[in-house]
Enzyme design. Structure first.
Site, PDB file in Angstrom:
ATOM      1  N   GLY A 123      67.549  34.672  21.770  1.00 39.04           N
ATOM      2  CA  GLY A 123      68.487  33.717  21.080  1.00 39.04           C
ATOM      3  C   GLY A 123      68.570  32.566  22.011  1.00 39.04           C
TER       4      GLY A 123
ATOM      5  N   ASN B  83      80.196  36.829  20.460  1.00 37.44           N
ATOM      6  CA  ASN B  83      79.918  38.012  21.001  1.00 37.44           C
ATOM      7  C   ASN B  83      80.775  38.632  21.848  1.00 37.44           C
ATOM      8  OD1 ASN B  83      79.296  35.358  22.134  1.00 37.44           O
ATOM      9  ND2 ASN B  83      79.004  36.357  24.065  1.00 37.44           N
TER      10      ASN B  83
ATOM     11  N   GLN C 181      74.811  37.886  17.037  1.00 37.07           N
ATOM     12  CA  GLN C 181      75.791  38.959  16.687  1.00 37.07           C
ATOM     13  C   GLN C 181      76.182  39.566  15.720  1.00 37.07           C
ATOM     14  OE1 GLN C 181      76.341  41.059  19.302  1.00 37.07           O
ATOM     15  NE2 GLN C 181      76.001  39.698  20.982  1.00 37.07           N
TER      16      GLN C 181
ATOM     17  N   SER D  30      68.116  37.360  17.331  1.00 36.71           N
ATOM     18  CA  SER D  30      67.408  37.721  18.400  1.00 36.71           C
ATOM     19  C   SER D  30      67.058  39.469  18.398  1.00 36.71           C
ATOM     20  CB  SER D  30      68.394  37.669  19.730  1.00 36.71           C
ATOM     21  OG  SER D  30      67.507  37.899  21.042  1.00 36.71           O
ATOM     22  N   ALA D  31      65.763  39.660  18.772  1.00 37.44           N
ATOM     23  CA  ALA D  31      65.453  41.202  18.242  1.00 37.44           C
ATOM     24  C   ALA D  31      66.109  41.902  19.254  1.00 37.44           C
ATOM     25  CB  ALA D  31      63.902  41.170  18.758  1.00 37.44           C
ATOM     26  N   HIS D  32      66.479  41.828  20.418  1.00 32.06           N
ATOM     27  CA  HIS D  32      66.997  42.936  21.501  1.00 32.06           C
ATOM     28  C   HIS D  32      68.257  43.223  21.244  1.00 32.06           C
ATOM     29  CE1 HIS D  32      69.794  40.713  24.466  1.00 32.06           C
ATOM     30  NE2 HIS D  32      68.852  39.731  23.887  1.00 32.06           N
TER      31      HIS D  32
ATOM     32  N   THR E  99      50.678  31.260  22.930  1.00 32.04           N
ATOM     33  CA  THR E  99      50.236  32.488  22.280  1.00 32.04           C
ATOM     34  C   THR E  99      51.107  33.289  21.707  1.00 32.04           C
ATOM     35  OG1 THR E  99      48.071  32.391  23.591  1.00 32.04           O
ATOM     36  CG2 THR E  99      48.707  34.279  22.559  1.00 32.04           C
TER      37      THR E  99
ATOM     38  N   CYS F 206      85.016  37.856  37.407  1.00 35.89           N
ATOM     39  CA  CYS F 206      84.556  38.550  38.560  1.00 35.89           C
ATOM     40  C   CYS F 206      83.241  39.136  38.214  1.00 35.89           C
ATOM     41  CB  CYS F 206      85.479  39.755  39.119  1.00 35.89           C
ATOM     42  SG  CYS F 206      87.101  39.190  39.487  1.00 35.89           S
TER      43      CYS F 206
HETATM   44  C1  PLP Z   1      76.216  34.907  20.392  1.00 37.73           C
HETATM   45  C2  PLP Z   1      74.887  34.989  21.142  1.00 37.73           C
HETATM   46  N1  PLP Z   1      74.016  33.984  21.232  1.00 37.73           N
HETATM   47  C3  PLP Z   1      72.874  33.827  21.932  1.00 37.73           C
HETATM   48  C4  PLP Z   1      72.616  34.788  22.862  1.00 37.73           C
HETATM   49  C5  PLP Z   1      71.484  34.654  23.688  1.00 37.73           C
HETATM   50  O1  PLP Z   1      70.420  35.480  23.103  1.00 37.73           O
HETATM   51  P1  PLP Z   1      69.298  36.168  24.319  1.00 37.73           P
HETATM   52  O2  PLP Z   1      69.851  36.838  25.194  1.00 37.73           O
HETATM   53  O3  PLP Z   1      68.246  36.857  23.386  1.00 37.73           O
HETATM   54  O4  PLP Z   1      68.323  34.813  24.620  1.00 37.73           O
HETATM   55  C6  PLP Z   1      73.559  36.006  23.028  1.00 37.73           C
HETATM   56  C7  PLP Z   1      73.146  37.265  23.856  1.00 37.73           C
HETATM   57  O5  PLP Z   1      73.640  37.435  25.022  1.00 37.73           O
HETATM   58  C8  PLP Z   1      74.634  35.919  21.993  1.00 37.73           C
HETATM   59  O6  PLP Z   1      75.338  37.122  21.932  1.00 37.73           O
HETATM   60  C1  PLP Z   2      44.557  26.714  30.974  1.00 37.01           C
HETATM   61  C2  PLP Z   2      45.438  27.232  29.748  1.00 37.01           C
HETATM   62  N1  PLP Z   2      46.641  27.008  29.946  1.00 37.01           N
HETATM   63  C3  PLP Z   2      47.678  27.273  29.062  1.00 37.01           C
HETATM   64  C4  PLP Z   2      47.492  28.255  28.354  1.00 37.01           C
HETATM   65  C5  PLP Z   2      48.764  28.673  27.379  1.00 37.01           C
HETATM   66  O1  PLP Z   2      49.107  29.962  27.715  1.00 37.01           O
HETATM   67  P1  PLP Z   2      50.047  30.860  26.677  1.00 37.01           P
HETATM   68  O2  PLP Z   2      49.312  31.042  25.565  1.00 37.01           O
HETATM   69  O3  PLP Z   2      50.386  32.039  27.214  1.00 37.01           O
HETATM   70  O4  PLP Z   2      51.111  30.020  26.223  1.00 37.01           O
HETATM   71  C6  PLP Z   2      46.129  28.869  28.097  1.00 37.01           C
HETATM   72  C7  PLP Z   2      45.936  29.822  27.267  1.00 37.01           C
HETATM   73  O5  PLP Z   2      45.685  29.551  26.032  1.00 37.01           O
HETATM   74  C8  PLP Z   2      45.058  28.391  28.984  1.00 37.01           C
HETATM   75  O6  PLP Z   2      44.109  28.830  29.063  1.00 37.01           O
HETATM   76  S1  FES Z   3      85.661  38.014  42.060  1.00 36.87           S
HETATM   77 FE1  FES Z   3      87.627  38.239  42.047  1.00 36.87          FE
HETATM   78  S2  FES Z   3      88.418  39.318  44.034  1.00 36.87           S
HETATM   79 FE2  FES Z   3      86.120  39.393  43.921  1.00 36.87          FE
END
Ligand code: PLP
Ligand code: PLP
Ligand code: FES
Ligand code: FES
Lengths: 386, 124, 386
Positions: A71, A151, A179, A199-201, A237, A324
């Site tokens: 996200g 969120n 969200q 976002s998938a998670h 990739t 905190c």
């Molecule tokens: C509203 C919102 N936007 C963006 C994000 C960021 O997503 P991600 O943690 O997958 O980068 C989150 C999750 O924490 C979210 O709740």
């Molecule tokens: C030399 C080199 N640099 C960068 C990359 C890019 O890596 P990735 O595909 O994990 O983004 C590759 C892979 O294709 C690579 O062989």
């Molecule tokens: S962060 Fe508030 S007292 Fe610890």
């Protein structure tokens, strides 16, 4: 001891069907989608099938989906990418006071680089007022970014109305739907948005994969440069196991959406009713215009981190907008934006429900939270025992 | 990536080779990728009696060369001149978008071979 | 039919031990490392253990490792991040003519934005000449980026010597080590580099995770903005399953490195000897200063995609620098940079070995390639049959 995970807003456990699909890809489908040979073609086919499933979940066309690492990257791509792409048109951006940092911070970075930034306020339930957006739009506005569901407090924005106002002025509209997707129906055409992050998670898929929907014809430049993947908008990739798993999570989310939304809304409302029965507590966010999974309350006189640690000792996983726990030592900007004082924002508790939660979990939480609150209050110098 | 038909023509290309005393020869280089195709035709009574090709190029280039020869053998010169690269691509059940340029090779080389034949017969 | 995967340069099958660890995290450890509760602390612990394993593989400190979504993002982060971070110091960048597009393209984007870019040539075996670097360095040079091992021809650069020259002039040195890490010993201190990119899916880990090593004290700005993850240098919920799997892959790579390098060097040399016995063929890259896994040859008169398709029909997975396979329709810039003509570059074949390859695979390839080459040559208008 009972274990109750009520922090689905932070991340979700993978759905067993998603784990099965992902493990299969990890084990048997390791080709690089860019390769010409059989392994590559197999990977490419799976990639495009997943794109179709993910697109369907939000009513988009497959070629409008661009996979990212999550996200945060999708939000940054939308904001920084549109700003760069439309540099010549103007340098004014509009967002809201309750956005996730993945939206707010890139906007602030643009501000430092000379952009004008309008941050719309929200009402005490966390809603942007459409008339504020209408007044803020200018000739040189290039992007409006307002999140679908918050969120922290779960409040839903009137996105369809806001997007319509932007559209009338010819301004691109982005929404962070991290969200809302998978929890309520989300359709890019009904909402009328041009860009949408998710976002998938957060929908029982894996961490490390997300997507940006980009409506066909929207002008946007990439953040990174390299190979030809994702039609040059997002090189590297492809995270095939993650993407295929995201596809599966999207299918399941769509299939189960209505039933789960109904079930969770009931659990949510029981939690809200039970917790707001504790004295000197307030519900944060809108009572009804909120996602089915979010409960956020503030307890006077106590501090969030102590509350979380105490609940953790009882096996309950939750979160808080307390300074905190935030790392920044300021309380949640969202709680401050809806008008809470620093002191009350400190005492906030967020419980976010998900598919693994049961009536029994709710019973347990409703039994334990009052005990913990009472104990912490009894230690608090702010609490006038009666 | 490629249709079954493309792979069939790639694996078992029809009419590969060269003609001993062709009526016309056409050779083109693909301006986009640098690939090369040469086509030989044997024309009698205005009809293409025999045709052979040689191709230095990708799978699409070889398959389009092959099917192109099949499509024009037995056709008149006029009919052969009407063949377009789109006809060739659709006869193969389509080509990937980034491979459409490859189909220009075959049609262009064929047209060059016919031009060569016409030049020769005018001179002769 | 025999199936022979010889495209490990594109991506590798996951190691079974990596799959096991990753599946365990996917199933049992779904917490968000930022969360305060037990699930979060468990996730955080695993994240930091993985960071330690990954750091060890390259002789770095854990706090110098920043996880990314892959090699492309790491390269972009290094180049765009240092350029932004040192904007005030200068606007000159040096790279080489044979870099991966994930390095070349961000450099070109900077050039368009007003930076000066020096692209060092290479000799006919693909090596940068140290004296060329010494001459290119200027007062306003902020970064040198030269890859460790080339992805197409496998040539190794004299990085230690190049990095020393940059260091003497106080210039940061980045190396893209995506293709060398895990195959030959890589130690950031012995190499003397300040930044180093690598990627999990090239070392039997999953796609969608990589890392940038940043030497302590190096000035660099982030590409994206959001949460506090990776000490703000790379925000977004961490890809925990991918990162833990990367950690495991790093441990295995370190454990097996010497034995595998010896075994694969023998297979590589058999392949090179066998293939260069075919008439009118040339070996691309350096004969000895090359990674143990790479073979790259050019066959006159034939075109790479046809070659790949023919090999694919025999169950052999390989790749090519041919224009017809590149998407860009130009033959590989690497092969052109070492002096090959367009026509010969077209006929290139890359075989990249890995842990699943055996003597038997090599026999099979050496039996089939000559047959395919002969068949394609007999169809080629460029080939003069004798
Ligand atoms: C509203 C919102 N936007 C963006 C994000 C960021 O997503 P991600 O943690 O997958 O980068 C989150 C999750 O924490 C979210 O709740
Ligand atoms: C030399 C080199 N640099 C960068 C990359 C890019 O890596 P990735 O595909 O994990 O983004 C590759 C892979 O294709 C690579 O062989
Ligand atoms: S962060 Fe508030 S007292 Fe610890
Ligand atoms: S003819 Fe060259 S790419 Fe197809």
């Amino acid at each position: 001891m009972q274990q109750v995970y009520m922090d689905h807003g932070a991340t979700t456990p993978l759905h067993p069907e998603v784990i099965a699909v992902m493990t299969d890809v990890l084990t048997n489908h390791y080709g690089n989608p860019s390769s010409v040979h059989a392994w590559g073609r197999d990977a490419k086919k799976r990639l495009e099938e997943a794109r179709t499933s993910v697109a369907k979940l939000i009513g988009a066309q497959p070629e409008e989906i661009f996979f990212t690492s999550g996200g945060t990257e999708a939000d940054n791509m939308a904001i920084l990418g549109v700003a760069k792409g439309l540099e010549k048109k103007g340098k004014h951006i509009i967002t809201s006071a309750i956005e996730h940092h993945a939206v707010l911070y890139p906007c602030e970075v643009l501000k430092k680089a000379g952009y004008d930034l309008t941050i719309l306020p929200v009402d005490d339930q966390g809603r942007v007022r459409p008339e504020d957006l209408a007044l803020a739009l200018r000739e040189d506005t290039v992007l409006v970014s307002i999140m679908h569901a918050n969120n922290e407090i779960g409040t839903l924005q009137p996105i369809a109305e806001l997007a319509r106002i932007a559209k009338e002025r010819g301004v691109l509209f982005h929404t962070d739907a991290v969200q809302s997707v998978g929890k309520i129906p989300v359709n890019v055409n009904e909402l009328g948005v041009d860009l949408l992050s998710f976002s998938a998670h957060k929908i029982y898929g894996p961490k490390g994969v997300g997507a940006l929907y980009i409506r066909r014809g929207s002008r946007i430049l990439p953040l990174t440069h390299g190979g030809g993947q994702e039609r040059r908008r997002r090189p590297g990739t492809e995270n095939l196991p993650g993407i295929v798993a995201f596809g599966k999570a999207a299918e399941i989310a769509q299939r189960d959406l209505t039933a789960e939304a109904d079930r969770l809304t009931k659990l949510r409302d029981r939690l809200i009713d039970g917790l707001t029965a504790i004295p000197e507590v307030r519900l944060n966010g809108h009572r009804t215009e909120r996602i089915p999974t979010n409960v956020n309350v503030s307890f006077r006189y106590i501090e969030g981190e102590s509350l979380l640690l105490s609940l953790d000792l009882k096996g309950i996983a939750a979160s808080s907008g307390s300074a905190c726990t935030s790392g920044s030592l300021d309380p949640s900007h969202v709680l401050l934006a809806i008008g809470l004082s620093h002191e009350i924002a400190h005492g906030s508790l967020r419980l976010t429900l998900g598919r693994i939660n049961t009536e029994d979990d709710v019973d347990y939480v409703l039994r334990e939270v009052p005990v913990v609150v009472e104990r912490l209050r009894s230690m608090s110098p702010l609490y006038n025992q009666k | 990536m490629y249709t079954e038909k493309v792979m069939d023509h790639f694996t078992n290309p029809r009419n590969v080779g060269q003609l001993e005393n062709p009526s016309g020869v056409g050779e083109v280089g693909n301006p986009t990728c640098g690939d090369i195709m040469r086509i030989y035709i044997d024309v009698k009574d205005n009809v293409i009696q025999d045709i052979k090709f040689k191709t230095f190029g990708c799978g699409a280039a070889i398959a389009t060369s092959s099917i192109c020869t099949e499509m024009v053998i037995g056709k008149t010169i006029e009919e052969a001149l009407e063949l377009t690269n789109k006809d060739v691509a659709s006869a193969l059940g389509g080509l990937p978008a980034n491979k459409m340029h490859c189909s220009n090779l075959a049609a262009d080389a064929l047209h060059e071979a016919i031009k060569d034949y016409k030049n020769k017969s005018e001179q002769g």
